[in-house]
Motif scaffolding. Structure first.
Motif, PDB file in Angstrom:
ATOM      1  N   ALA A 203      -0.475  -2.896  -8.473  1.00 20.45           N
ATOM      2  CA  ALA A 203      -0.169  -1.457  -8.481  1.00 20.45           C
ATOM      3  C   ALA A 203      -0.500  -0.893  -9.858  1.00 20.45           C
ATOM      4  O   ALA A 203      -0.142  -1.482 -10.884  1.00 20.45           O
ATOM      5  CB  ALA A 203       1.295  -1.206  -8.143  1.00 20.45           C
TER       6      ALA A 203
ATOM      7  N   THR B 270       1.757   3.721  -3.131  1.00 24.77           N
ATOM      8  CA  THR B 270       1.020   4.909  -3.585  1.00 24.77           C
ATOM      9  C   THR B 270       1.747   6.198  -3.213  1.00 24.77           C
ATOM     10  O   THR B 270       1.383   7.273  -3.704  1.00 24.77           O
ATOM     11  CB  THR B 270      -0.394   4.926  -2.983  1.00 24.77           C
ATOM     12  N   GLU B 271       2.751   6.088  -2.343  1.00 20.55           N
ATOM     13  CA  GLU B 271       3.529   7.279  -1.988  1.00 20.55           C
ATOM     14  C   GLU B 271       4.530   7.641  -3.083  1.00 20.55           C
ATOM     15  O   GLU B 271       5.113   8.726  -3.059  1.00 20.55           O
ATOM     16  CB  GLU B 271       4.271   7.036  -0.660  1.00 20.55           C
TER      17      GLU B 271
ATOM     18  N   ARG C  39     -11.554   5.057  -7.697  1.00 25.54           N
ATOM     19  CA  ARG C  39     -10.755   5.982  -6.884  1.00 25.54           C
ATOM     20  C   ARG C  39     -11.498   6.426  -5.631  1.00 25.54           C
ATOM     21  O   ARG C  39     -10.877   6.764  -4.633  1.00 25.54           O
ATOM     22  CB  ARG C  39     -10.392   7.214  -7.705  1.00 25.54           C
TER      23      ARG C  39
ATOM     24  N   GLU D 189       0.813  -1.213   0.000  1.00 28.14           N
ATOM     25  CA  GLU D 189       0.000   0.000   0.000  1.00 28.14           C
ATOM     26  C   GLU D 189       0.851   1.270   0.000  1.00 28.14           C
ATOM     27  O   GLU D 189       0.431   2.307  -0.496  1.00 28.14           O
ATOM     28  CB  GLU D 189      -0.929  -0.005   1.214  1.00 28.14           C
TER      29      GLU D 189
ATOM     30  N   VAL E  75       2.295   6.442  -9.068  1.00 30.70           N
ATOM     31  CA  VAL E  75       1.526   5.257  -8.690  1.00 30.70           C
ATOM     32  C   VAL E  75       0.170   5.730  -8.156  1.00 30.70           C
ATOM     33  O   VAL E  75       0.086   6.357  -7.109  1.00 30.70           O
ATOM     34  CB  VAL E  75       2.258   4.413  -7.633  1.00 30.70           C
ATOM     35  N   GLU E  76      -0.871   5.416  -8.902  1.00 32.66           N
ATOM     36  CA  GLU E  76      -2.206   5.916  -8.550  1.00 32.66           C
ATOM     37  C   GLU E  76      -2.877   5.100  -7.460  1.00 32.66           C
ATOM     38  O   GLU E  76      -3.619   5.646  -6.639  1.00 32.66           O
ATOM     39  CB  GLU E  76      -3.087   5.914  -9.801  1.00 32.66           C
ATOM     40  N   ALA E  77      -2.676   3.784  -7.476  1.00 32.73           N
ATOM     41  CA  ALA E  77      -3.340   2.916  -6.502  1.00 32.73           C
ATOM     42  C   ALA E  77      -2.536   1.640  -6.360  1.00 32.73           C
ATOM     43  O   ALA E  77      -1.845   1.206  -7.294  1.00 32.73           O
ATOM     44  CB  ALA E  77      -4.769   2.598  -6.954  1.00 32.73           C
TER      45      ALA E  77
END
Length: 357
Positions: free
Chosen positions: A188, A78-79, A120, A75, A83-85
């Motif tokens: 990802a 996403t940082e 989203r 997870e 990388v959107e999700a």
């Protein structure tokens, strides 16, 4: 000649029709609009292909390593900019519902942010149900599905069409769990495509979970139906219409060149009676600026109209690309005018007179 006198000459040339500004502006504008329309049509085709590739899951990569994926590390992807999700997943037992007991749902334990790979805005307490299952069960966000294990609240419904994407989640329920355990897969989605995404996925593996006989992790693309990778940027740079703005500027230069050539007897006569070349040049460029600016304005208006048909996020880039054409039309017109006037010679006055139409 003073600036005021030159401005008066330009005004009289435009008002009397001698400079033919309307005709020349329309000719240059048509060339520019055709060029920009052809180029933006190509760009629009590429953006549509990019959107289809992205929406279908072509930009989502998966690392598969049973029980070795660190959910929290997954997870945290996403940082990373781009990388959107991202989220981790592992299969769980099937889940029979009271409405369709003979068609149990495939259940997956997922990290809390996994559903954002499909939506989203996905959030809230409860499970995430595939659209096919939701339709069959008559359930939606906020409803509860009766199962053998009790009522199952539905937080959201996600689309998972059969468009070539990896099978398994089309008739399924995703159950968010804490991310501090091991998972089988990390997904990802990155956009624009990130060449280092595979290496980032490898960084989500837990070294301590790998035994001496552990197999190497596998990598998969959520949907390979649109190709292994999207080469839109390369195709954008190599598109044939990339030369259209320059060609429009070249044609505008020819129009300016021909316009002066048609009046070369007039300019040579002015030189013959004592006008300086500099004064004539400034006057001619001033007249050319009127029709060139008018043409550029018309082309720029066409760019604005065409850009409105793109996605809002793409509009600034499209405007930046499209505005090259009116700028080149304006510049080309002035260069063509100057070049043609530089070739006018007083000593050829009588030759120009004999060649007049």
């Amino acid at each position: 000649m003073r600036a005021r006198d030159i401005a008066g000459e330009i005004r009289r040339g435009v008002a009397s029709g001698t400079a033919r500004v309307v005709l020349l502006a329309l000719m240059a504008a048509v060339v520019g609009i055709v060029a920009v329309a052809a180029d933006l049509a190509t760009v629009r085709q590429l953006t549509a292909e990019a959107a289809a590739f992205h929406a279908a899951g072509g930009s989502t990569m998966i690392i598969i390593a049973p029980a070795r994926v660190d959910g929290e590390a997954c997870e945290r992807l996403t940082e990373v900019p781009g990388v959107e999700a991202a989220g981790a997943l592992r299969p769980a037992s099937t889940l029979a519902t009271a409405v369709l007991p003979s068609a149990p749902l495939t259940a997956y334990d997922v990290t809390p942010a996994f559903a954002r790979l499909f939506d989203r805005a996905a959030a809230g307490a409860g499970t995430f149900l595939s659209a096919d299952a939701a339709d069959a069960l008559g359930a939606g966000p906020g409803a509860a599905v009766a199962t053998a294990a009790g009522d199952m609240p539905v937080a959201a419904v996600y689309d998972y069409p059969s468009d070539g994407r990896r099978q398994g989640l089309g008739w399924a329920v995703l159950r968010p769990v804490t991310a501090d355990t091991g998972f089988d897969e990390c997904w990802a989605r990155a956009w624009p495509p990130q060449p280092q995404l595979r290496a980032m996925l490898a960084g989500t593996l837990m070294p301590a979970a790998a035994g001496p006989d552990a197999e190497n992790p596998e990598y998969a693309q959520l949907n390979a139906a649109f190709g292994a990778e999207f080469t839109g940027h390369e195709r954008f740079l190599a598109r044939p219409t990339a030369w259209a703005p320059l060609m429009a500027g070249g044609v505008a230069a020819l129009i300016g060149f021909a316009a002066v050539r048609a009046r070369r007897l007039e300019f040579a006569s002015n030189l013959h009676v004592g006008a300086t070349r500099g004064t004539i040049m400034v006057t001619a460029l001033g007249e050319a600026a009127v029709w060139a600016a008018s043409a550029a304005l018309l082309v720029a208006s066409a760019v604005a109209v065409l850009a409105a048909g793109f996605a809002p996020d793409d509009v600034p880039a499209v405007l930046g690309e499209g505005m090259k054409t009116p700028m080149l039309v304006f510049t080309g017109a002035l260069l063509g005018t100057a070049a043609s006037l530089a070739l006018v010679r007083e000593r050829h006055l009588f030759a120009y007179f004999k060649d007049r139409a």
